[in-house]
Design a protein around this motif. Structure first.
Motif, PDB file in Angstrom:
ATOM      1  N   LEU A  48      -7.095  -4.705  -1.175  1.00 52.47           N
ATOM      2  CA  LEU A  48      -7.798  -3.850  -2.130  1.00 52.47           C
ATOM      3  C   LEU A  48      -7.388  -2.393  -1.944  1.00 52.47           C
ATOM      4  O   LEU A  48      -7.283  -1.646  -2.924  1.00 52.47           O
ATOM      5  CB  LEU A  48      -9.313  -4.003  -1.978  1.00 52.47           C
ATOM      6  N   ALA A  49      -7.136  -1.985  -0.704  1.00 53.99           N
ATOM      7  CA  ALA A  49      -6.634  -0.626  -0.468  1.00 53.99           C
ATOM      8  C   ALA A  49      -5.293  -0.431  -1.168  1.00 53.99           C
ATOM      9  O   ALA A  49      -5.031   0.624  -1.772  1.00 53.99           O
ATOM     10  CB  ALA A  49      -6.495  -0.370   1.031  1.00 53.99           C
ATOM     11  N   ALA A  50      -4.437  -1.453  -1.113  1.00 53.23           N
ATOM     12  CA  ALA A  50      -3.144  -1.366  -1.788  1.00 53.23           C
ATOM     13  C   ALA A  50      -3.307  -1.260  -3.299  1.00 53.23           C
ATOM     14  O   ALA A  50      -2.623  -0.472  -3.961  1.00 53.23           O
ATOM     15  CB  ALA A  50      -2.285  -2.586  -1.424  1.00 53.23           C
ATOM     16  N   LEU A  51      -4.230  -2.047  -3.855  1.00 50.81           N
ATOM     17  CA  LEU A  51      -4.468  -1.970  -5.304  1.00 50.81           C
ATOM     18  C   LEU A  51      -5.000  -0.591  -5.686  1.00 50.81           C
ATOM     19  O   LEU A  51      -4.629  -0.035  -6.727  1.00 50.81           O
ATOM     20  CB  LEU A  51      -5.462  -3.052  -5.717  1.00 50.81           C
ATOM     21  N   LEU A  99       0.828  -1.204   0.000  1.00 53.72           N
ATOM     22  CA  LEU A  99       0.000   0.000   0.000  1.00 53.72           C
ATOM     23  C   LEU A  99       0.869   1.263   0.000  1.00 53.72           C
ATOM     24  O   LEU A  99       0.681   2.170  -0.826  1.00 53.72           O
ATOM     25  CB  LEU A  99      -0.925  -0.025   1.215  1.00 53.72           C
ATOM     26  N   TRP A 100       1.823   1.322   0.923  1.00 57.93           N
ATOM     27  CA  TRP A 100       2.657   2.525   1.034  1.00 57.93           C
ATOM     28  C   TRP A 100       3.541   2.711  -0.190  1.00 57.93           C
ATOM     29  O   TRP A 100       3.777   3.847  -0.630  1.00 57.93           O
ATOM     30  CB  TRP A 100       3.506   2.459   2.303  1.00 57.93           C
ATOM     31  N   LEU A 101       4.026   1.615  -0.760  1.00 54.19           N
ATOM     32  CA  LEU A 101       4.850   1.722  -1.960  1.00 54.19           C
ATOM     33  C   LEU A 101       4.040   2.280  -3.120  1.00 54.19           C
ATOM     34  O   LEU A 101       4.541   3.093  -3.918  1.00 54.19           O
ATOM     35  CB  LEU A 101       5.429   0.355  -2.325  1.00 54.19           C
ATOM     36  N   GLY A 102       2.769   1.865  -3.219  1.00 54.16           N
ATOM     37  CA  GLY A 102       1.907   2.404  -4.265  1.00 54.16           C
ATOM     38  C   GLY A 102       1.690   3.900  -4.116  1.00 54.16           C
ATOM     39  O   GLY A 102       1.743   4.656  -5.099  1.00 54.16           O
TER      40      GLY A 102
END
Length: 284
Positions: free
Chosen positions: A215-218, A162-165
């Motif tokens: 899904l938050a990461a996507l 998530l943070w990397l995205g």
């Protein structure tokens, strides 16, 4: 007469990414096998601490220690026996020491990682987008297989994803930053809302919190516009696979089906064909 070389920079990058992906796939096999056991040991230690008991002595066990060994005879693997894909084929799927069969999933993960790495490298080309897309794929592969084995999606995979995205999209690599932030928040809240509506209606839990985070990461990687296609695609694939497994009597209706692999597959497709999907589902 000048000739055009078929080995463009992007082609070479894709080939190198595929070869490197084999090595990464070998490491992902370690992550898939060991991370759930590391989590279990940590939980047991925390429970013992809360109960005022001494933590059980388990020795050093992490992604690096002990070295890879045969699960049957415990013999340490030599370098020549641990070459991704090649060693499995050379040994015909058996341990070099005791002849015990080696799971076919090890070369499958290695080959899958190589193929998907080469595909995103070809799609995005050499640069930040291509390199980040490969990391995205590697984390999804590890998370998917762990979820399939244990119905767990570790925070140590979903939260860094998530943070990397979000960090990648500070520079708008895959989506404008506002869309990425909204995508992360909306991705979590959508499945969280579905979870509570289902629980209030049936008294049962339909999914785990790891699915919300995935899904938050996507959403953080691809923005809020991709959430609807990802949810629909993952639901359709998940339902189809579930029906097939039930029909083949390989899984009862009461046994939960992990949703993470279907979210991951849908996220991978959205990463490759995001623009086409967005124009299809969100023409406005």
């Amino acid at each position: 007469m000048p000739t055009a070389s078929f080995l463009s920079t992007d082609t070479v990058f894709a080939i190198v990414a595929g070869i490197f992906g084999l090595a990464i796939g070998s490491f992902l096999n370690v992550v898939i096998h060991r991370l759930p056991r590391m989590m279990d040991a940590e939980w047991r230690a925390q429970c013992a601490e809360l109960e005022g008991k001494k933590s059980p002595e388990t020795g050093v066990y992490n992604l690096w220690t002990p070295r890879s060994h045969c699960p049957a005879c415990k013999a340490q693997l030599r370098v020549v026996d641990n070459i991704p894909l090649v060693s499995y084929l050379r040994l015909r799927g058996k341990c070099a020491h005791c002849g015990a069969p080696i799971s076919a999933r090890y070369p499958l993960v290695e080959a899958l990682t190589a193929l998907l790495s080469a595909t995103v490298a070809w799609r995005f080309g050499f640069g930040a987008a291509g390199l980040l897309a490969m990391v995205f794929v590697w984390i999804l592969i590890a998370a998917s297989f762990i979820d399939a084995d244990t119905t767990l999606l570790p925070d140590s995979l979903t939260l860094p994803l998530l943070w990397l995205g979000l960090l990648a999209n500070v520079w708008g690599v895959f989506a404008p930053l506002p869309e990425a932030v909204v995508g992360a928040a909306a991705g979590y809240l959508v499945l969280w809302s579905i979870y509570w509506l289902f629980k209030l209606a049936t008294g049962k839990e339909g999914m785990g919190y790891g699915d919300f985070k995935l899904l938050a990461a996507l959403g953080a990687w691809m923005g809020w516009k991709m959430l609807l296609p990802i949810i629909l695609l993952s639901s359709v694939v998940g339902a189809a696979v579930g029906v097939v497994l039930i029909a083949l009597a390989r899984r009862g209706r009461e046994i939960p089906i992990p949703f993470g692999p279907y979210l991951a597959a849908a996220g991978y497709i959205a990463l490759l064909y995001g623009d086409a999907i967005a124009s299809r589902w969100l023409p406005f």
